[in-house]
Design a protein around this motif. Structure first.
Motif, PDB file in Angstrom:
ATOM      1  N   ARG A   1       1.048  -1.332   0.031  1.00 17.92           N
ATOM      2  CA  ARG A   1       0.331  -0.009  -0.272  1.00 17.92           C
ATOM      3  C   ARG A   1       1.093   1.324   0.150  1.00 17.92           C
ATOM      4  NH1 ARG A   1      -4.875  -1.160   1.277  1.00 17.92           N
ATOM      5  NH2 ARG A   1      -5.176   0.860   1.781  1.00 17.92           N
ATOM      6  N   LEU A   2       0.399   2.367  -0.607  1.00 17.36           N
ATOM      7  CA  LEU A   2       1.026   3.362  -0.495  1.00 17.36           C
ATOM      8  C   LEU A   2       0.232   4.615  -0.731  1.00 17.36           C
ATOM      9  CD1 LEU A   2       2.125   5.171  -4.059  1.00 17.36           C
ATOM     10  CD2 LEU A   2       1.226   2.610  -3.885  1.00 17.36           C
ATOM     11  N   GLY A   3       0.665   6.040   0.084  1.00 24.36           N
ATOM     12  CA  GLY A   3      -0.140   6.689   0.235  1.00 24.36           C
ATOM     13  C   GLY A   3       0.414   8.326  -0.978  1.00 24.36           C
ATOM     14  N   VAL A   4      -0.103   9.088  -0.148  1.00 25.30           N
ATOM     15  CA  VAL A   4       0.065  10.204  -0.778  1.00 25.30           C
ATOM     16  C   VAL A   4       1.689  11.243  -0.735  1.00 25.30           C
ATOM     17  CG1 VAL A   4      -0.491  12.894  -0.832  1.00 25.30           C
ATOM     18  CG2 VAL A   4      -2.052  11.163  -0.426  1.00 25.30           C
ATOM     19  N   ASP A   5       2.052  10.347   0.630  1.00 25.19           N
ATOM     20  CA  ASP A   5       3.401  10.894   0.896  1.00 25.19           C
ATOM     21  C   ASP A   5       4.757  10.123  -0.540  1.00 25.19           C
ATOM     22  OD1 ASP A   5       5.637  11.819   2.005  1.00 25.19           O
ATOM     23  OD2 ASP A   5       6.724  10.447   2.939  1.00 25.19           O
ATOM     24  N   GLY A   6       4.507   8.783  -0.673  1.00 22.47           N
ATOM     25  CA  GLY A   6       5.240   7.695  -2.150  1.00 22.47           C
ATOM     26  C   GLY A   6       4.625   8.781  -2.681  1.00 22.47           C
ATOM     27  N   LEU A   7       3.379   9.072  -2.670  1.00 24.75           N
ATOM     28  CA  LEU A   7       2.852   9.356  -4.746  1.00 24.75           C
ATOM     29  C   LEU A   7       4.195  10.690  -5.349  1.00 24.75           C
ATOM     30  CD1 LEU A   7      -0.887   8.935  -5.003  1.00 24.75           C
ATOM     31  CD2 LEU A   7       1.351   7.622  -5.889  1.00 24.75           C
ATOM     32  N   LEU A   8       3.950  11.914  -4.299  1.00 31.07           N
ATOM     33  CA  LEU A   8       4.499  12.880  -3.678  1.00 31.07           C
ATOM     34  C   LEU A   8       6.114  12.886  -4.147  1.00 31.07           C
ATOM     35  CD1 LEU A   8       2.683  14.680  -0.890  1.00 31.07           C
ATOM     36  CD2 LEU A   8       2.799  15.656  -3.151  1.00 31.07           C
ATOM     37  N   GLY A   9       6.630  11.069  -3.784  1.00 31.00           N
ATOM     38  CA  GLY A   9       8.007  11.426  -3.798  1.00 31.00           C
ATOM     39  C   GLY A   9       8.390  10.927  -5.639  1.00 31.00           C
ATOM     40  N   PHE A  10       7.285  11.188  -6.161  1.00 27.43           N
ATOM     41  CA  PHE A  10       7.719  11.068  -7.415  1.00 27.43           C
ATOM     42  C   PHE A  10       7.974  12.069  -8.270  1.00 27.43           C
ATOM     43  CE2 PHE A  10       5.645   6.759  -6.774  1.00 27.43           C
ATOM     44  CZ  PHE A  10       7.120   6.476  -7.281  1.00 27.43           C
ATOM     45  N   ILE A  11       7.773  13.283  -7.065  1.00 29.98           N
ATOM     46  CA  ILE A  11       7.643  14.697  -7.899  1.00 29.98           C
ATOM     47  C   ILE A  11       9.383  14.973  -8.133  1.00 29.98           C
ATOM     48  CG2 ILE A  11       7.392  16.806  -7.812  1.00 29.98           C
ATOM     49  CD1 ILE A  11       4.517  15.906  -7.015  1.00 29.98           C
ATOM     50  N   PRO A  12      10.555  15.453  -8.849  1.00 30.43           N
ATOM     51  CA  PRO A  12      11.678  15.480  -8.209  1.00 30.43           C
ATOM     52  C   PRO A  12      11.371  16.926  -7.765  1.00 30.43           C
ATOM     53  CG  PRO A  12      11.172  14.980 -10.501  1.00 30.43           C
ATOM     54  CD  PRO A  12       9.785  15.310 -10.431  1.00 30.43           C
ATOM     55  N   GLY A  13      12.707  17.328  -7.022  1.00 31.53           N
ATOM     56  CA  GLY A  13      12.916  18.245  -6.423  1.00 31.53           C
ATOM     57  C   GLY A  13      12.223  18.624  -4.449  1.00 31.53           C
TER      58      GLY A  13
ATOM     59  N   GLY B   1       8.672  17.147  -4.226  1.00 34.80           N
ATOM     60  CA  GLY B   1       7.348  15.950  -4.023  1.00 34.80           C
ATOM     61  C   GLY B   1       8.128  15.324  -2.134  1.00 34.80           C
ATOM     62  N   ASP B   2       9.028  15.571  -1.436  1.00 31.96           N
ATOM     63  CA  ASP B   2       9.367  15.212  -0.534  1.00 31.96           C
ATOM     64  C   ASP B   2       9.608  16.144   0.426  1.00 31.96           C
ATOM     65  OD1 ASP B   2      10.621  12.087  -0.995  1.00 31.96           O
ATOM     66  OD2 ASP B   2      11.855  13.433  -1.789  1.00 31.96           O
ATOM     67  N   ALA B   3       9.645  18.118  -0.297  1.00 31.97           N
ATOM     68  CA  ALA B   3       9.550  18.579   0.837  1.00 31.97           C
ATOM     69  C   ALA B   3       7.642  18.812   1.094  1.00 31.97           C
ATOM     70  CB  ALA B   3      10.631  20.203   0.351  1.00 31.97           C
ATOM     71  N   ILE B   4       7.307  18.654   0.351  1.00 34.85           N
ATOM     72  CA  ILE B   4       5.697  18.717   0.712  1.00 34.85           C
ATOM     73  C   ILE B   4       5.640  17.528   1.392  1.00 34.85           C
ATOM     74  CG2 ILE B   4       3.082  18.518  -0.153  1.00 34.85           C
ATOM     75  CD1 ILE B   4       4.717  19.816  -3.082  1.00 34.85           C
ATOM     76  N   GLY B   5       5.737  16.108   1.047  1.00 35.63           N
ATOM     77  CA  GLY B   5       5.289  15.350   2.440  1.00 35.63           C
ATOM     78  C   GLY B   5       6.122  14.938   3.750  1.00 35.63           C
ATOM     79  N   LEU B   6       7.274  16.680   3.866  1.00 32.54           N
ATOM     80  CA  LEU B   6       7.825  16.535   5.098  1.00 32.54           C
ATOM     81  C   LEU B   6       7.151  17.989   6.153  1.00 32.54           C
ATOM     82  CD1 LEU B   6      10.051  16.774   6.934  1.00 32.54           C
ATOM     83  CD2 LEU B   6      11.279  18.447   5.852  1.00 32.54           C
ATOM     84  N   LEU B   7       5.960  18.749   4.582  1.00 34.76           N
ATOM     85  CA  LEU B   7       5.363  19.715   5.251  1.00 34.76           C
ATOM     86  C   LEU B   7       3.972  19.185   5.941  1.00 34.76           C
ATOM     87  CD1 LEU B   7       5.599  22.667   2.560  1.00 34.76           C
ATOM     88  CD2 LEU B   7       6.673  22.647   4.992  1.00 34.76           C
ATOM     89  N   LEU B   8       3.557  18.116   5.196  1.00 33.01           N
ATOM     90  CA  LEU B   8       2.430  17.197   5.559  1.00 33.01           C
ATOM     91  C   LEU B   8       2.898  16.778   6.710  1.00 33.01           C
ATOM     92  CD1 LEU B   8       1.235  16.040   2.257  1.00 33.01           C
ATOM     93  CD2 LEU B   8       0.184  17.811   4.172  1.00 33.01           C
ATOM     94  N   ALA B   9       3.749  15.856   7.356  1.00 35.61           N
ATOM     95  CA  ALA B   9       4.357  15.424   8.143  1.00 35.61           C
ATOM     96  C   ALA B   9       4.509  16.592   8.960  1.00 35.61           C
ATOM     97  CB  ALA B   9       5.560  14.733   8.018  1.00 35.61           C
ATOM     98  N   GLY B  10       4.618  17.532   9.473  1.00 36.90           N
ATOM     99  CA  GLY B  10       4.341  18.570   9.854  1.00 36.90           C
ATOM    100  C   GLY B  10       3.779  18.274  10.854  1.00 36.90           C
ATOM    101  N   TYR B  11       2.051  18.053  10.507  1.00 34.62           N
ATOM    102  CA  TYR B  11       0.779  18.442  10.848  1.00 34.62           C
ATOM    103  C   TYR B  11       0.542  17.137  12.435  1.00 34.62           C
ATOM    104  CZ  TYR B  11      -4.083  18.536  12.319  1.00 34.62           C
ATOM    105  OH  TYR B  11      -4.957  18.033  12.818  1.00 34.62           O
ATOM    106  N   ILE B  12       1.984  16.207  11.724  1.00 35.87           N
ATOM    107  CA  ILE B  12       1.803  14.938  12.936  1.00 35.87           C
ATOM    108  C   ILE B  12       2.404  15.214  14.098  1.00 35.87           C
ATOM    109  CG2 ILE B  12       2.415  12.475  13.401  1.00 35.87           C
ATOM    110  CD1 ILE B  12       1.910  12.005  10.854  1.00 35.87           C
TER     111      ILE B  12
END
Length: 139
Positions: free
Chosen positions: A48-60, A62-73
């Protein structure tokens, strides 16, 4: 001693001991963690994958956006007053996910399998449950 049933990796079980507000917050954290890490099944696999895994495919970015979303947690963990050691463990999970996730291809595979947000949600719940059982011991 009876063995505990194994909880699927994509599930987060909320402890019965949570109070009303704690339960609401924990449910939000669990839903976000699942959305970020385990929302979508890959057809024909157990993966199973999530939005973070999908965002990782966006070069440059994607991972920064995933990090921001993780910030809410992290914000919710802080609001729930989890211990500093729990926040530190969460930070290690998130930084590892972000750093390795930035590596092309290998990082994308790691991002899909490591599931740092699910790990962090479980750390928060364990911390809260520990705090609750600690208070019960004083009664």
């Amino acid at each position: 001693m009876a063995e505990m049933p194994r909880v699927p990796e994509q599930e987060i079980i909320l402890p019965d001991s949570l109070t009303g507000e704690e339960r609401e917050t924990a449910e939000r954290i669990a839903k976000l963690a699942k959305l970020l890490d385990a929302q979508f099944p890959l057809p024909g696999t157990q993966v199973r994958l999530g939005v973070d895994g999908l965002l990782g495919f966006i070069p440059g970015i994607g991972d920064a956006i995933g990090l921001l979303l993780a910030g809410y947690i992290f914000a919710e963990a802080s609001r729930m007053k989890v211990r500093k050691r729990t926040i530190a463990a969460m930070a290690v999970n998130t930084l590892l996910d972000t750093a390795v996730g930035a590596v092309p291809v290998l990082g994308d595979i790691f991002d899909i399998t490591f599931k740092s947000n699910m790990r962090n949600a479980r750390l928060i719940l364990k911390d809260i449950e520990r705090r609750g059982s600690h208070l019960e011991d004083k009664d």
